[in-house]
Design a protein around this motif. Structure first.
Motif, PDB file in Angstrom:
ATOM      1  N   LEU A 162       1.080  -1.072  -0.112  1.00  0.00           N
ATOM      2  CA  LEU A 162       0.010   0.144  -0.165  1.00  0.00           C
ATOM      3  C   LEU A 162       0.782   1.238   0.077  1.00  0.00           C
ATOM      4  O   LEU A 162       0.730   2.207  -0.591  1.00  0.00           O
ATOM      5  N   VAL A 163       1.955   1.127   0.664  1.00  0.00           N
ATOM      6  CA  VAL A 163       2.695   2.447   1.018  1.00  0.00           C
ATOM      7  C   VAL A 163       3.383   2.593  -0.361  1.00  0.00           C
ATOM      8  O   VAL A 163       3.583   3.690  -0.957  1.00  0.00           O
ATOM      9  N   ALA A 165       2.145   1.684  -3.514  1.00  0.00           N
ATOM     10  CA  ALA A 165       1.252   2.052  -4.670  1.00  0.00           C
ATOM     11  C   ALA A 165       0.892   3.518  -4.328  1.00  0.00           C
ATOM     12  O   ALA A 165       0.631   4.167  -5.411  1.00  0.00           O
ATOM     13  N   GLU A 168       3.820   5.864  -5.625  1.00  0.00           N
ATOM     14  CA  GLU A 168       4.138   5.635  -6.989  1.00  0.00           C
ATOM     15  C   GLU A 168       2.901   6.400  -7.759  1.00  0.00           C
ATOM     16  O   GLU A 168       3.309   7.085  -8.868  1.00  0.00           O
ATOM     17  N   SER A 169       1.858   6.203  -7.311  1.00  0.00           N
ATOM     18  CA  SER A 169       0.814   6.699  -8.121  1.00  0.00           C
ATOM     19  C   SER A 169       0.701   8.416  -8.429  1.00  0.00           C
ATOM     20  O   SER A 169       0.281   8.886  -9.082  1.00  0.00           O
ATOM     21  N   GLU A 193      -9.327  11.672 -10.751  1.00  0.00           N
ATOM     22  CA  GLU A 193      -9.280  10.384 -11.188  1.00  0.00           C
ATOM     23  C   GLU A 193      -8.032   9.664 -10.495  1.00  0.00           C
ATOM     24  O   GLU A 193      -8.141   8.355 -10.238  1.00  0.00           O
ATOM     25  N   VAL A 194      -7.097  10.400 -10.183  1.00  0.00           N
ATOM     26  CA  VAL A 194      -6.049   9.962  -9.223  1.00  0.00           C
ATOM     27  C   VAL A 194      -6.550   9.247  -8.040  1.00  0.00           C
ATOM     28  O   VAL A 194      -6.208   8.178  -7.612  1.00  0.00           O
ATOM     29  N   THR A 197      -8.836   6.278  -8.526  1.00  0.00           N
ATOM     30  CA  THR A 197      -8.118   5.098  -9.002  1.00  0.00           C
ATOM     31  C   THR A 197      -7.187   4.377  -7.719  1.00  0.00           C
ATOM     32  O   THR A 197      -7.459   2.992  -7.593  1.00  0.00           O
ATOM     33  N   LEU A 198      -6.619   5.419  -6.939  1.00  0.00           N
ATOM     34  CA  LEU A 198      -6.087   4.824  -5.672  1.00  0.00           C
ATOM     35  C   LEU A 198      -6.861   3.990  -4.842  1.00  0.00           C
ATOM     36  O   LEU A 198      -6.544   2.938  -4.409  1.00  0.00           O
ATOM     37  N   PHE A 201      -7.986   0.652  -6.484  1.00  0.00           N
ATOM     38  CA  PHE A 201      -6.715  -0.109  -6.545  1.00  0.00           C
ATOM     39  C   PHE A 201      -6.610  -0.872  -5.034  1.00  0.00           C
ATOM     40  O   PHE A 201      -6.660  -1.957  -5.035  1.00  0.00           O
ATOM     41  N   ARG A 204      -9.574  -2.984  -3.344  1.00  0.00           N
ATOM     42  CA  ARG A 204      -9.642  -4.346  -4.205  1.00  0.00           C
ATOM     43  C   ARG A 204      -8.272  -5.414  -3.599  1.00  0.00           C
ATOM     44  O   ARG A 204      -8.698  -6.363  -3.306  1.00  0.00           O
ATOM     45  N   ALA A 205      -7.321  -4.583  -3.602  1.00  0.00           N
ATOM     46  CA  ALA A 205      -6.059  -5.244  -3.424  1.00  0.00           C
ATOM     47  C   ALA A 205      -6.091  -5.858  -1.912  1.00  0.00           C
ATOM     48  O   ALA A 205      -5.572  -7.005  -1.464  1.00  0.00           O
ATOM     49  N   PRO A 217     -13.286   2.390 -12.681  1.00  0.00           N
ATOM     50  CA  PRO A 217     -13.097   2.258 -11.412  1.00  0.00           C
ATOM     51  C   PRO A 217     -14.001   3.113 -10.646  1.00  0.00           C
ATOM     52  O   PRO A 217     -14.301   3.811 -10.921  1.00  0.00           O
TER      53      PRO A 217
END
Lengths: 217, 217
Positions: A162-163, A165, A168-169, A193-194, A197-198, A201, A204-205, A217
């Protein structure tokens, strides 16, 4: 009798140190760590460059302290949401949205903290603060697994994912080339959007139930 | 007549440059970038430190080139799997497993490449190579979305999230403190756990159908 600084002198030193750090943070927020030179900073503060070196051994040490202060504020702000009211998945989503929004609204500083090439002393601090973020996420994940909100086993590994992702996003959209492209009118992701999306992501993860699994998303 | 190096001299120079880079990579693989000093390297190669500076302006430039070579090999190796046979989700899973295994079996080098605090020149390269990884993932994601294997819209943002998650999940287990703890007999995740956690995390995150959605991780 050996030289011993008076209390008043110590207070003045501490006060000056604070002022130096405030000015340094201002410089990094405006121009990144590249803009943090000892000479320019001394001018901002209105002291001689030599006096600056009485408080910080060099640019690396100063940059590391600026980094640590700015990052600690982000960690504390995220912690307040992740440990606040709401279900674990709501808190995770809200924490990610807040993290993205804060980075978005201080893009130059956020990029400097996350990814700007800089002295190894700052890289050292980056490792420490990545651990601090990971610990926050790990606590929430543990709670969420116990509550049946998340489905996973390797808590600390997933916290590290998580850190990575989240950081980096933001690096791409916050980077100087991306900002230049946006200024030139090229279409690039916006904060909405960012952020969305985050959140999708990460929820779900960790095996959370998404509010509405479709559409994406 | 102006000095002009002969072809034979140029060949010898190139050959020596290669040998320097091989020795430098060996040093980094064994002791990280911290072990890459110009003096120790010159001794390894069997040349004077001054000769080393004829080929590389300094440690930063040398470290950046060692980084770029080692990272390009990783990118190419991942590309071969991501662009290879199989469905997009199978290729993603296999690419992640291979990435984790390669990092695990060269832990000192992997930590040096991903996270060791080091010269800004290497940080610059890190940004470039993160983009190279992101591009590989983006191509696969685009293909997977078209094939209905992944459910997402913001391809390049999700690709960046994957780059961050994969790198960060390895930083902890590969870090010098983690290796020391493991050597001292403390229980830490093994490669199987890291690999499986990473695959599950990423497949879920991109909206892939997991082979067996239960049990987790």
């Amino acid at each position: 009798m050996a030289y011993r600084p008076t209390v008043a002198r110590q207070d003045r030193d501490l006060e000056l140190r604070e002022r130096i750090l405030d000015c340094a943070l201002q410089r990094v927020a405006e121009g990144g760590f590249a803009a943090l030179t000892m000479q320019a900073l001394a001018e901002d503060v209105g002291i001689a460059t030599g006096s600056l070196y009485r408080h910080f051994r060099g640019k690396g040490e100063l940059a590391a302290e600026v980094f640590a202060r700015a990052s600690q504020l982000e960690v504390d702000t995220l912690a307040a949401v992740l440990r606040g009211p709401g279900t674990p998945d709501q808190r995770l989503a809200e924490g990610l949205r807040q993290f993205a929004a804060r980075a978005w609204h201080s893009r130059r500083l956020a990029f400097a903290l996350i990814a700007e090439p800089v002295d190894p002393e700052v890289d050292e601090q980056r490792l420490l603060y990545r651990e601090a973020y990971a610990k926050l996420y790990a606590d929430l994940l543990r709670e969420g697994v116990a509550a049946g909100a998340f489905r996973l086993t390797a808590i600390s590994l997933v916290a590290a994912c998580l850190v990575g992702a989240t950081a980096e996003s933001l690096v791409g959209p916050l980077s100087p080339p991306a900002r230049a492209a946006r200024a030139a009118g090229h279409a690039l992701p916006d904060l909405g959007e960012v952020s969305q999306t985050l959140v999708t992501f990460c929820l779900r993860a960790v095996g959370a139930q998404l509010p509405a699994e479709e559409p994406q998303p």
